[in-house]
Design a protein around this motif. Structure first.
Motif, PDB file in Angstrom:
ATOM      1  N   PRO A 568     -52.193  11.791   4.411  1.00  0.00           N
ATOM      2  CA  PRO A 568     -51.950  11.831   2.967  1.00  0.00           C
ATOM      3  C   PRO A 568     -50.646  12.540   2.608  1.00  0.00           C
ATOM      4  N   SER A 569     -49.980  13.155   3.585  1.00  0.00           N
ATOM      5  CA  SER A 569     -48.759  13.910   3.321  1.00  0.00           C
ATOM      6  C   SER A 569     -47.554  12.973   3.217  1.00  0.00           C
ATOM      7  N   ASN A 570     -46.655  13.276   2.280  1.00  0.00           N
ATOM      8  CA  ASN A 570     -45.397  12.535   2.193  1.00  0.00           C
ATOM      9  C   ASN A 570     -44.215  13.396   2.625  1.00  0.00           C
ATOM     10  N   LYS A 571     -44.504  14.472   3.346  1.00  0.00           N
ATOM     11  CA  LYS A 571     -43.460  15.361   3.833  1.00  0.00           C
ATOM     12  C   LYS A 571     -42.826  14.777   5.095  1.00  0.00           C
ATOM     13  N   PRO A 572     -41.657  15.302   5.491  1.00  0.00           N
ATOM     14  CA  PRO A 572     -41.074  14.848   6.745  1.00  0.00           C
ATOM     15  C   PRO A 572     -42.045  15.037   7.908  1.00  0.00           C
ATOM     16  N   GLY A 582     -56.582  15.240   9.407  1.00  0.00           N
ATOM     17  CA  GLY A 582     -55.201  14.819   9.267  1.00  0.00           C
ATOM     18  C   GLY A 582     -54.397  15.576   8.233  1.00  0.00           C
ATOM     19  N   GLU A 583     -54.982  16.630   7.650  1.00  0.00           N
ATOM     20  CA  GLU A 583     -54.248  17.374   6.627  1.00  0.00           C
ATOM     21  C   GLU A 583     -53.129  18.187   7.268  1.00  0.00           C
ATOM     22  N   GLN A 584     -52.082  18.443   6.507  1.00  0.00           N
ATOM     23  CA  GLN A 584     -50.970  19.247   6.981  1.00  0.00           C
ATOM     24  C   GLN A 584     -51.158  20.666   6.484  1.00  0.00           C
ATOM     25  N   PRO A 585     -51.315  21.658   7.380  1.00  0.00           N
ATOM     26  CA  PRO A 585     -51.513  23.040   6.928  1.00  0.00           C
ATOM     27  C   PRO A 585     -50.372  23.500   6.033  1.00  0.00           C
ATOM     28  N   THR A 586     -50.694  24.299   5.037  1.00  0.00           N
ATOM     29  CA  THR A 586     -49.668  24.792   4.112  1.00  0.00           C
ATOM     30  C   THR A 586     -49.683  26.307   3.980  1.00  0.00           C
ATOM     31  N   SER A 587     -50.680  26.961   4.524  1.00  0.00           N
ATOM     32  CA  SER A 587     -50.801  28.404   4.362  1.00  0.00           C
ATOM     33  C   SER A 587     -50.009  29.134   5.439  1.00  0.00           C
ATOM     34  N   GLY A 588     -48.729  29.363   5.156  1.00  0.00           N
ATOM     35  CA  GLY A 588     -47.902  30.129   6.077  1.00  0.00           C
ATOM     36  C   GLY A 588     -47.315  29.338   7.227  1.00  0.00           C
ATOM     37  N   GLY A 639     -32.951  -5.043  23.844  1.00  0.00           N
ATOM     38  CA  GLY A 639     -33.697  -6.042  23.099  1.00  0.00           C
ATOM     39  C   GLY A 639     -33.382  -5.942  21.623  1.00  0.00           C
ATOM     40  N   GLY A 640     -34.097  -6.689  20.821  1.00  0.00           N
ATOM     41  CA  GLY A 640     -33.899  -6.649  19.378  1.00  0.00           C
ATOM     42  C   GLY A 640     -34.353  -5.324  18.808  1.00  0.00           C
ATOM     43  N   VAL A 641     -33.807  -4.976  17.680  1.00  0.00           N
ATOM     44  CA  VAL A 641     -34.177  -3.729  17.018  1.00  0.00           C
ATOM     45  C   VAL A 641     -35.531  -3.888  16.356  1.00  0.00           C
ATOM     46  N   ARG A 642     -36.468  -3.028  16.711  1.00  0.00           N
ATOM     47  CA  ARG A 642     -37.790  -3.096  16.104  1.00  0.00           C
ATOM     48  C   ARG A 642     -37.809  -2.278  14.827  1.00  0.00           C
ATOM     49  N   LEU A 643     -38.457  -2.790  13.833  1.00  0.00           N
ATOM     50  CA  LEU A 643     -38.616  -2.086  12.568  1.00  0.00           C
ATOM     51  C   LEU A 643     -40.069  -1.724  12.403  1.00  0.00           C
ATOM     52  N   TYR A 644     -40.326  -0.523  11.922  1.00  0.00           N
ATOM     53  CA  TYR A 644     -41.692  -0.065  11.743  1.00  0.00           C
ATOM     54  C   TYR A 644     -41.947   0.242  10.283  1.00  0.00           C
ATOM     55  N   ARG A 645     -43.048  -0.261   9.794  1.00  0.00           N
ATOM     56  CA  ARG A 645     -43.419  -0.017   8.407  1.00  0.00           C
ATOM     57  C   ARG A 645     -44.596   0.947   8.380  1.00  0.00           C
ATOM     58  N   VAL A 646     -44.469   1.980   7.584  1.00  0.00           N
ATOM     59  CA  VAL A 646     -45.525   2.981   7.471  1.00  0.00           C
ATOM     60  C   VAL A 646     -46.052   2.978   6.046  1.00  0.00           C
ATOM     61  N   THR A 647     -47.349   2.851   5.903  1.00  0.00           N
ATOM     62  CA  THR A 647     -47.977   2.908   4.586  1.00  0.00           C
ATOM     63  C   THR A 647     -48.620   4.270   4.414  1.00  0.00           C
ATOM     64  N   TYR A 648     -48.166   5.021   3.407  1.00  0.00           N
ATOM     65  CA  TYR A 648     -48.743   6.338   3.142  1.00  0.00           C
ATOM     66  C   TYR A 648     -49.878   6.199   2.143  1.00  0.00           C
ATOM     67  N   ARG A 649     -50.975   6.788   2.468  1.00  0.00           N
ATOM     68  CA  ARG A 649     -52.148   6.714   1.605  1.00  0.00           C
ATOM     69  C   ARG A 649     -52.377   8.046   0.932  1.00  0.00           C
TER      70      ARG A 649
END
Length: 650
Positions: A568-572, A582-588, A639-649
């Motif tokens: 669910p994170s849109n951070k780098p 799957g949560e990204q810790p934020t406390s410190g 080879g050819g350049v692969r492109l990856y699509r990521v869907t953020y929920r």
């Protein structure tokens, strides 16, 4: 793109990425398509180009409804680029270069050299440029005024705001407008460049004392505008070099670990390199690295180490350029302890060392990391003189490991956010393998007595380590997080070095036990780092995957890929997240954009079905693997350049 006021939104159709580029497809009013490519070139073997802190934005527009359309294109940057403090005053100018380039130059009025505010440098000049020509206009001024001017007329006033002010005072922006004319189904494009020029770049305490070190590009170009002109006109070559690297990473990664693994390495590449900066001169240069987001340290050893796989994969000399400042600082008496230093400065870009010895205490960790990285560098390049040049201090550090690594006292490992701990099984393994690595280095340069002594110690220690650190009574068997704590466990990622460096002192049984154990403690998005917490680390998971059975390797890769797609994170890209939810810790410990994701390339340094490592480690220190005999490795077909699509929920 973005969310400017009073402007209708276009529809984003897709967002894709390669190792060097992010590509967005947009439809405007169902009449025209807009393809926007943000390219940050990576040229690991071309230090001149790699030293430039610049990126491209290419915009391509085409009709999609069968009709021709008159199209005007607008883009700007704001003064927010020059400081993290929006109360800071900015200054700006407009100029042209002899080769038909027009640019906005923006800088912080009060330059604070070697200072950062919220991870952003407080000195240097930002340049935003494009080709000037027919249909081109420019303007600087308050965001509402400049953007409003374009939306009402389709062009800008070719005027300059001279009221220099705070970033948040009517938000000054620096804009270009391009009249593309009548656009049909064949794409019409325009190129923009943006970059940062800093001089000096870093201050470093080395053999000549504390000195200011210039950006490396200063040795190639006479001034900022020369850099800007070169970069902007270099798009064709830079994009080609980047496309070749994109293709190599995608192909090698797919061969080594499948599409899910390629998704990961492709995402990690720019982030790992983005934390580095080339400084110095062509005769003596360094690569410095920032520990982004976790604490901002300069040249942290246990950040360079987990990131090292990407540098070994793309150009091993870059690893040497990161190790050199450490040797220069400590060999010239700027650190009082017998163990290796943790970092070269508490705040980037200040590589001022720790003459008081009050760096973060990770003595076993950092001594072991040096052993691994120096031996890996030599195995991948054949530069055995590097061991000779630094043998006295390497011997000093390994003697520390001999004394203190088998039964580690309470201390931090690289996972310092998890807390101190006594008798860490994984940390002890790092020390023991580090002793064996030193034995191999001693052997390489003919120090046979040392080689024999250290290998005897390492073999004795590894037997004891198994007794102390492995839970062989329970089903399933597993390594313990802490000696004599059978209920504890953790990722045994330091085992990776036994395989990478060809040390081969850990019995295969240990590999098999760990491969069988990890699936039993698996959560939704991976295996927890250890029993103290629920979170896990992407870099260490891939270190473990690289030496696991095929099924366990696939498990690790698939779980990390699932997290990337579903977080669910849109951070780098984070290297730390909750294994269960799957949560990204934020406390410190809000880890994001850190270079340690370079460790995801760990699998590419080992043999795998369908893939050959760039250079296989050679016990005698000579170049091994697929060396052609002319100092170059065999190139595989791109080879050819692969492109990856990521869907953020979420």
């Amino acid at each position: 793109m973005g969310a400017p006021l009073d402007i209708a939104s276009a529809e984003q159709i897709s967002a894709e990425y390669t190792s060097t580029a992010s590509i967005f497809a947009i439809h405007a009013d169902d009449k025209v398509s807009i393809k926007v490519t943000f390219l940050s070139p990576l040229t690991p073997s071309d230090l001149k180009r790699q030293s430039l802190v610049f990126s491209y934005m290419k915009v391509e527009v085409a009709s999609i409804d069968g009709s021709d359309h008159e199209v005007q294109l607008y883009t700007d940057i704001s003064a927010e680029w020059v400081s993290g403090n929006r109360n800071s005053k900015a200054e700006w100018s407009y100029g042209t270069a002899p080769d038909g380039i027009s640019y906005h130059k923006v800088w912080k009025q009060e330059q604070l050299v070697f200072h950062e505010y919220e991870d952003r440098g407080e000195w240097g000049n930002i340049y935003y440029a494009t080709d000037s020509g027919h249909g081109y206009t420019y303007q600087s001024g308050a965001d509402r005024d400049v953007r409003g001017n374009f939306t009402s007329s389709g062009k800008l006033s070719n005027s300059k705001d001279t009221n220099f002010r705070a970033i948040n005072d009517r938000w000054p922006v620096f804009a270009f407008a391009i009249d593309l004319g009548s656009v049909d189904s064949e794409a019409t494009s325009n190129l923009f460049s943006i970059g940062l020029c800093q001089d000096p770049a870093i201050q470093f305490l080395g053999k000549d004392g504390l000195r200011n070190v210039p950006s490396l590009w200063k040795d190639y170009f006479k001034d900022d505008v020369s850099v800007l002109s070169f970069f902007h006109k270099d798009y064709s070559e830079s994009s080609q070099l980047s496309a070749e690297l994109d293709a190599k990473i995608a192909e090698d990664s797919t061969n080594a670990g499948g599409d899910n693994y390629a998704l990961m390495t492709t995402l990690a590449a720019r982030q790992a390199f983005g934390a580095t900066q080339l400084v110095g001169t062509k005769d003596k240069h360094y690569m410095f690295l920032k520990e982004i987001s976790s604490n901002g340290n300069t040249q942290t050893v246990d950040v360079i180490y987990p990131a090292s796989p990407i540098f070994l994969y793309t150009n091993p000399e870059l690893l040497k350029l990161m190790l050199d400042p450490h040797f220069e600082n400590q060999e010239n008496g700027h650190y009082p302890h017998l163990s290796a230093i943790h970092d070269l400065g508490s705040n980037y870009p200040n590589a001022t060392g720790h003459t008081d010895g009050k760096d973060e205490e990770m003595p076993v960790e950092e001594c072991g990391n040096h052993m691994f990285m120096v031996l890996a560098y030599v195995q991948y390049t054949g530069n055995t003189d590097y061991i000779k040049d630094h043998y006295p201090i390497l011997k000093q550090w390994v003697e520390f490991l001999v004394q203190f690594s088998l039964i580690p006292a309470e201390q931090w490992s690289t996972d310092d956010f998890a807390g101190k701990l006594t008798n860490q099984t994984n940390l002890a393994l790092k020390g023991v393998l580090g002793i064996e690595a030193m034995s191999r280095m001693s052997e390489i340069i003919g120090e046979t007595d040392d080689a024999q002594s250290y290998t005897e110690i390492a073999h004795d220690y590894i037997t004891k380590w198994q007794e102390y650190g492995m839970n062989m009574a329970d089903d399933p068997k597993h390594s313990m997080l802490q000696y004599n704590n059978p209920a504890s466990h953790g990722l045994l990622y330091n085992l990776y070095n036994d395989r990478l460096l060809g040390l081969n002192i850990v019995p295969q049984e240990i590999y098999d036990i760990q491969s069988d154990f990890y699936p039993t403690v698996r959560e939704m998005y991976g295996v927890p780092l250890d029993t103290r917490h629920d979170y896990t680390k992407t870099d260490w998971e891939i270190f473990c995957a690289a030496i696991a059975s095929d099924s366990t390797k696939k498990m690790f890769i698939d779980d990390v890929a699932s997290w990337i797609n579903e977080t669910p994170s849109n951070k780098p890209f984070s290297d730390l997240y909750g294994a269960a939810k799957g949560e990204q810790p934020t406390s410190g410990i809000d880890f994001k954009a850190r270079p340690v994701v370079g460790g995801i390339f760990a699998l590419l340094l080992l043999d795998s079905e369908g893939y050959t490592a760039p250079l296989k480690p050679a016990r005698n220190g000579t170049r091994g693997g697929n060396d052609t005999g002319d100092g170059k490795t065999n190139d595989r077909k791109n080879g050819g350049v692969r492109l990856y699509r990521v869907t953020y929920r979420g």
